[in-house]
Design a protein around this motif. Structure first.
Motif, PDB file in Angstrom:
ATOM      1  N   ALA A  75       0.857  -1.199   0.000  1.00  0.00           N
ATOM      2  CA  ALA A  75       0.000   0.000   0.000  1.00  0.00           C
ATOM      3  C   ALA A  75       0.886   1.239   0.000  1.00  0.00           C
ATOM      4  O   ALA A  75       2.072   1.158   0.322  1.00  0.00           O
ATOM      5  CB  ALA A  75      -0.899   0.002   1.235  1.00  0.00           C
ATOM      6  N   HIS A  76       0.294   2.386  -0.342  1.00  0.00           N
ATOM      7  CA  HIS A  76       1.107   3.606  -0.291  1.00  0.00           C
ATOM      8  C   HIS A  76       0.682   4.491   0.883  1.00  0.00           C
ATOM      9  O   HIS A  76      -0.485   4.509   1.273  1.00  0.00           O
ATOM     10  CB  HIS A  76       1.081   4.360  -1.630  1.00  0.00           C
ATOM     11  CG  HIS A  76      -0.224   4.971  -2.040  1.00  0.00           C
ATOM     12  ND1 HIS A  76      -0.557   6.266  -1.730  1.00  0.00           N
ATOM     13  CD2 HIS A  76      -1.256   4.478  -2.766  1.00  0.00           C
ATOM     14  CE1 HIS A  76      -1.741   6.540  -2.261  1.00  0.00           C
ATOM     15  NE2 HIS A  76      -2.196   5.477  -2.887  1.00  0.00           N
ATOM     16  N   ILE A  77       1.671   5.190   1.442  1.00  0.00           N
ATOM     17  CA  ILE A  77       1.440   5.990   2.636  1.00  0.00           C
ATOM     18  C   ILE A  77       1.627   7.481   2.374  1.00  0.00           C
ATOM     19  O   ILE A  77       1.646   8.283   3.313  1.00  0.00           O
ATOM     20  CB  ILE A  77       2.330   5.526   3.817  1.00  0.00           C
ATOM     21  CG1 ILE A  77       3.779   5.339   3.356  1.00  0.00           C
ATOM     22  CG2 ILE A  77       1.784   4.250   4.419  1.00  0.00           C
ATOM     23  CD1 ILE A  77       4.733   4.971   4.482  1.00  0.00           C
ATOM     24  N   HIS A 113      -7.337   8.791   3.856  1.00  0.00           N
ATOM     25  CA  HIS A 113      -7.749   7.382   3.681  1.00  0.00           C
ATOM     26  C   HIS A 113      -7.024   6.767   2.474  1.00  0.00           C
ATOM     27  O   HIS A 113      -6.658   5.594   2.503  1.00  0.00           O
ATOM     28  CB  HIS A 113      -9.257   7.285   3.423  1.00  0.00           C
ATOM     29  CG  HIS A 113     -10.131   7.573   4.607  1.00  0.00           C
ATOM     30  ND1 HIS A 113      -9.922   7.033   5.860  1.00  0.00           N
ATOM     31  CD2 HIS A 113     -11.246   8.327   4.727  1.00  0.00           C
ATOM     32  CE1 HIS A 113     -10.878   7.442   6.687  1.00  0.00           C
ATOM     33  NE2 HIS A 113     -11.687   8.235   6.025  1.00  0.00           N
ATOM     34  N   ASP A 114      -6.880   7.540   1.401  1.00  0.00           N
ATOM     35  CA  ASP A 114      -6.094   7.115   0.223  1.00  0.00           C
ATOM     36  C   ASP A 114      -4.629   7.399   0.524  1.00  0.00           C
ATOM     37  O   ASP A 114      -4.213   8.549   0.422  1.00  0.00           O
ATOM     38  CB  ASP A 114      -6.580   7.872  -1.020  1.00  0.00           C
ATOM     39  CG  ASP A 114      -5.774   7.532  -2.265  1.00  0.00           C
ATOM     40  OD1 ASP A 114      -4.946   6.607  -2.218  1.00  0.00           O
ATOM     41  OD2 ASP A 114      -5.973   8.213  -3.290  1.00  0.00           O
ATOM     42  N   ASP A 115      -3.804   6.453   0.880  1.00  0.00           N
ATOM     43  CA  ASP A 115      -4.156   5.043   0.883  1.00  0.00           C
ATOM     44  C   ASP A 115      -3.840   4.466   2.252  1.00  0.00           C
ATOM     45  O   ASP A 115      -3.582   3.284   2.392  1.00  0.00           O
ATOM     46  CB  ASP A 115      -3.379   4.360  -0.243  1.00  0.00           C
ATOM     47  CG  ASP A 115      -3.688   2.887  -0.378  1.00  0.00           C
ATOM     48  OD1 ASP A 115      -4.852   2.500  -0.170  1.00  0.00           O
ATOM     49  OD2 ASP A 115      -2.763   2.114  -0.655  1.00  0.00           O
ATOM     50  N   ARG A 116      -3.911   5.353   3.264  1.00  0.00           N
ATOM     51  CA  ARG A 116      -3.509   4.879   4.600  1.00  0.00           C
ATOM     52  C   ARG A 116      -4.530   3.898   5.172  1.00  0.00           C
ATOM     53  O   ARG A 116      -4.200   3.116   6.062  1.00  0.00           O
ATOM     54  CB  ARG A 116      -3.299   6.077   5.531  1.00  0.00           C
ATOM     55  CG  ARG A 116      -2.109   6.900   5.040  1.00  0.00           C
ATOM     56  CD  ARG A 116      -1.873   8.169   5.790  1.00  0.00           C
ATOM     57  NE  ARG A 116      -0.787   8.900   5.135  1.00  0.00           N
ATOM     58  CZ  ARG A 116      -0.751  10.209   4.949  1.00  0.00           C
ATOM     59  NH1 ARG A 116      -1.734  10.963   5.395  1.00  0.00           N
ATOM     60  NH2 ARG A 116       0.266  10.766   4.320  1.00  0.00           N
ATOM     61  N   LYS A 127       5.315   8.150  -2.603  1.00  0.00           N
ATOM     62  CA  LYS A 127       5.356   8.747  -3.941  1.00  0.00           C
ATOM     63  C   LYS A 127       4.376   8.143  -4.967  1.00  0.00           C
ATOM     64  O   LYS A 127       4.500   8.391  -6.161  1.00  0.00           O
ATOM     65  CB  LYS A 127       6.780   8.716  -4.529  1.00  0.00           C
ATOM     66  CG  LYS A 127       7.812   9.506  -3.709  1.00  0.00           C
ATOM     67  CD  LYS A 127       7.618  11.002  -3.850  1.00  0.00           C
ATOM     68  CE  LYS A 127       8.636  11.795  -3.020  1.00  0.00           C
ATOM     69  NZ  LYS A 127       8.265  11.865  -1.569  1.00  0.00           N
ATOM     70  N   GLU A 128       3.390   7.337  -4.493  1.00  0.00           N
ATOM     71  CA  GLU A 128       2.413   6.797  -5.448  1.00  0.00           C
ATOM     72  C   GLU A 128       1.632   7.916  -6.113  1.00  0.00           C
ATOM     73  O   GLU A 128       1.335   7.859  -7.299  1.00  0.00           O
ATOM     74  CB  GLU A 128       1.455   5.826  -4.738  1.00  0.00           C
ATOM     75  CG  GLU A 128       0.607   4.989  -5.696  1.00  0.00           C
ATOM     76  CD  GLU A 128      -0.686   5.663  -6.167  1.00  0.00           C
ATOM     77  OE1 GLU A 128      -1.286   5.186  -7.132  1.00  0.00           O
ATOM     78  OE2 GLU A 128      -1.099   6.689  -5.576  1.00  0.00           O
ATOM     79  N   GLU A 129       1.312   8.938  -5.330  1.00  0.00           N
ATOM     80  CA  GLU A 129       0.453  10.010  -5.856  1.00  0.00           C
ATOM     81  C   GLU A 129       1.145  10.855  -6.927  1.00  0.00           C
ATOM     82  O   GLU A 129       0.499  11.646  -7.604  1.00  0.00           O
ATOM     83  CB  GLU A 129      -0.041  10.905  -4.712  1.00  0.00           C
ATOM     84  CG  GLU A 129      -0.950  10.194  -3.709  1.00  0.00           C
ATOM     85  CD  GLU A 129      -2.290   9.757  -4.282  1.00  0.00           C
ATOM     86  OE1 GLU A 129      -2.588  10.071  -5.440  1.00  0.00           O
ATOM     87  OE2 GLU A 129      -3.032   9.068  -3.552  1.00  0.00           O
ATOM     88  N   ILE A 130       2.469  10.720  -7.065  1.00  0.00           N
ATOM     89  CA  ILE A 130       3.159  11.459  -8.130  1.00  0.00           C
ATOM     90  C   ILE A 130       3.879  10.516  -9.093  1.00  0.00           C
ATOM     91  O   ILE A 130       4.846  10.898  -9.747  1.00  0.00           O
ATOM     92  CB  ILE A 130       4.117  12.534  -7.568  1.00  0.00           C
ATOM     93  CG1 ILE A 130       5.176  11.910  -6.651  1.00  0.00           C
ATOM     94  CG2 ILE A 130       3.329  13.603  -6.799  1.00  0.00           C
ATOM     95  CD1 ILE A 130       6.321  12.886  -6.317  1.00  0.00           C
ATOM     96  N   SER A 167      -2.735  -3.055  -2.399  1.00  0.00           N
ATOM     97  CA  SER A 167      -3.828  -2.598  -1.534  1.00  0.00           C
ATOM     98  C   SER A 167      -4.035  -1.107  -1.771  1.00  0.00           C
ATOM     99  O   SER A 167      -3.338  -0.287  -1.184  1.00  0.00           O
ATOM    100  CB  SER A 167      -3.471  -2.834  -0.065  1.00  0.00           C
ATOM    101  OG  SER A 167      -3.039  -4.158   0.153  1.00  0.00           O
ATOM    102  N   ASP A 168      -4.954  -0.785  -2.647  1.00  0.00           N
ATOM    103  CA  ASP A 168      -5.212   0.640  -2.896  1.00  0.00           C
ATOM    104  C   ASP A 168      -6.715   0.873  -3.007  1.00  0.00           C
ATOM    105  O   ASP A 168      -7.476  -0.021  -3.335  1.00  0.00           O
ATOM    106  CB  ASP A 168      -4.488   1.115  -4.157  1.00  0.00           C
ATOM    107  CG  ASP A 168      -4.189   2.621  -4.119  1.00  0.00           C
ATOM    108  OD1 ASP A 168      -4.738   3.324  -3.246  1.00  0.00           O
ATOM    109  OD2 ASP A 168      -3.430   3.085  -4.982  1.00  0.00           O
ATOM    110  N   VAL A 169      -7.096   2.083  -2.727  1.00  0.00           N
ATOM    111  CA  VAL A 169      -8.518   2.413  -2.624  1.00  0.00           C
ATOM    112  C   VAL A 169      -9.198   2.474  -3.997  1.00  0.00           C
ATOM    113  O   VAL A 169      -8.540   2.680  -5.013  1.00  0.00           O
ATOM    114  CB  VAL A 169      -8.730   3.745  -1.882  1.00  0.00           C
ATOM    115  CG1 VAL A 169      -8.270   3.636  -0.442  1.00  0.00           C
ATOM    116  CG2 VAL A 169      -8.012   4.889  -2.586  1.00  0.00           C
ATOM    117  N   SER A 170     -10.511   2.314  -3.996  1.00  0.00           N
ATOM    118  CA  SER A 170     -11.348   2.456  -5.190  1.00  0.00           C
ATOM    119  C   SER A 170     -12.264   3.661  -5.007  1.00  0.00           C
ATOM    120  O   SER A 170     -12.576   4.040  -3.873  1.00  0.00           O
ATOM    121  CB  SER A 170     -12.247   1.232  -5.362  1.00  0.00           C
ATOM    122  OG  SER A 170     -11.521   0.148  -5.872  1.00  0.00           O
TER     123      SER A 170
END
Ligand code: MN
Ligand code: MN
Length: 456
Positions: free
Chosen positions: A94-96, A253-256, A283-286, A330-333
């Protein structure tokens, strides 16, 4: 159970356990608003479960609990199983990092007797959502003498907060005619931090006052912002949402939400026949870039270190381990929003309350850039979820030509491992306050645990 609301499984003690788990999750997201804070919290949680840092081990054997961290922004926790590492490990990733507003390197200025900090947003934010909120500053200032100072302003109820101001409607006629992506522009997201001048100062006295306070509290100079990483995030704690307390509203919440449930699943599952792992990245968000993003070689190197500590330091052992690994990204939808249902294709969309959501693929347009998971792998996961009484659903990110997005799944897929996205449905994703259902949080935790114990 596929596509069914999960709430009716929960009464009495089971409902109490679900609510208690969500209290623990709320504490986590209320305290952890940066990737560094998530890593620190995760280390403490791992230690409570008997984990040791990898450098404390001379060799590893079945049953050992070990974690490794990378530049204070990644953590990998492992429980060594009975089988060889090269036969593969079971991973939850998952990403934090979460969308937010960062300070620039030369941020502080004074204008109209106000002190402000210039910012550069991080990740895909809807800029107009971030103005006029009570905001907090979290981060670290690294100084030339090698020391660093942690900064948290705005979380204690006696703390001041900061904010981004906005124009009053009476004067906003021109501004309100702009399209949504222009109504607040990137350079308009500067935060106000003060307006009291420093006594005896002639020029830039408000800025001088702010610098004096930073010097007193943190012993930092203006130039120290050059080597700082300060993130501007919503102030305050996550809270129950709804008069039935069925949801949690909060920042990140995305993605904690998937990070916390994945870590707890690993810890609570204990030793399994295969080695198990929860991997939390930055760094998932970028775009998952750089040394601490999912594209970094760090994860691969850590598997090589594990093999070496198990007495098998051949290159091929690490390659085999990665190929034989099974992973849930494990990432949000995006949850269907009753106010905006038209952007979703309702048969293939995620709903609050239907449990963990599998995304065979994400991507944009013709699935561009996605990890299209294999049906053989999905069949195994369905079977695991069904036999463990897990509620799950499947979804795409909106209608085919409307949108799209990516996760870390394809990056780990490049190692030839089996990987599919599976996470929790979120409303108001990327907004300062996002919404999840408590039953989905708990179901995801149980789903991750069932996966990590059983997948082969
Ligand atoms: Mn995400
Ligand atoms: Mn995101």
């Amino acid at each position: 159970m596929y596509g069914k609301n999960a709430w009716n499984k929960y009464t009495g003690e089971k409902l109490d356990a679900l609510m208690q788990f969500n209290e623990e999750y709320k504490e986590f997201i209320s305290k952890c608003k940066t990737e560094r804070e998530c890593v620190e919290y995760s280390i403490e949680l791992c230690k409570k479960y008997g984990f040791k840092e990898i450098s404390e081990y001379k060799k590893l054997k079945a049953g050992d609990k070990v974690y490794a961290t990378n530049k204070n922004r990644n953590i990998c926790a492992f429980i060594i199983g009975d089988e060889k590492i090269e036969d593969g490990i079971n991973v939850l990733g998952a990403h934090i990092d979460s969308p937010r507003i960062d300070l620039k390197q030369n941020p502080l200025y004074e204008k109209t007797d106000m002190a402000l900090l210039d910012t550069h947003y991080y990740g895909g934010i809807v800029k107009y959502q971030w103005v006029t909120h009570m905001l907090a500053m979290h981060g670290v200032v690294c100084k030339m003498d090698g020391t660093s100072v942690n900064v948290v302003i705005g979380e204690d109820e006696n703390d001041p907060v900061v904010c981004i101001t906005d124009l009053l409607p009476h004067l906003a006629a021109d501004k309100n005619n702009k399209p949504g992506n222009k109504v607040i522009e990137g350079e308009d997201l500067d935060i106000t931090i003060g307006h009291m001048p420093l006594e005896g100062e002639e020029k830039n006295a408000v800025k001088a006052h702010a610098l004096k306070l930073l010097k007193e509290k943190y012993n930092i100079e203006e130039e120290d912002f050059v080597s700082a990483e300060i993130e501007i995030v919503p102030a305050g704690k996550a809270r129950d949402l709804g008069i039935d307390r069925s949801m949690v509203i909060g920042y990140g919440h995305d993605d904690r939400v998937c990070a916390y449930t994945s870590l707890r699943a690993l810890l609570d599952a204990g030793k399994c026949s295969r080695t198990t792992c929860t991997f939390l990245v930055d760094k998932e968000e970028i775009g998952s870039v750089g040394a601490t993003g999912a594209q970094s070689k760090w994860f691969e190197n850590t598997i090589a270190e594990l093999n070496a500590l198990m007495g098998n330091d051949s290159n091929i052992a690490t390659r085999r381990a990665l190929t034989n690994t099974r992973m849930l990204s494990s990432d949000v939808s995006a949850a269907v929003d009753p106010l905006y249902q038209s952007v979703f294709e309702v048969k293939n969309a995620a709903y609050l309350g239907k449990g963990i959501c599998i995304n065979k693929y994400t991507g944009a347009r013709g699935k561009s850039g996605c990890n299209d998971a294999s049906p053989e792998y999905l069949a195994q996961i369905r079977s695991i979820f069904d036999s463990n009484d897990i509620n799950y659903q499947t979804a795409e990110l909106g209608k085919v030509d409307i949108g799209g997005g990516g996760t870390i799944a394809y990056i780990l897929g490049n190692y030839n491992m089996e990987v599919v996205d599976a996470g929790i449905a979120v409303l108001s994703m990327h907004a300062p306050n996002e919404v999840v259902s408590k039953v989905d949080v708990y179901e995801a935790y149980l789903a991750y645990m069932a996966f990590i114990k059983n997948v082969k």
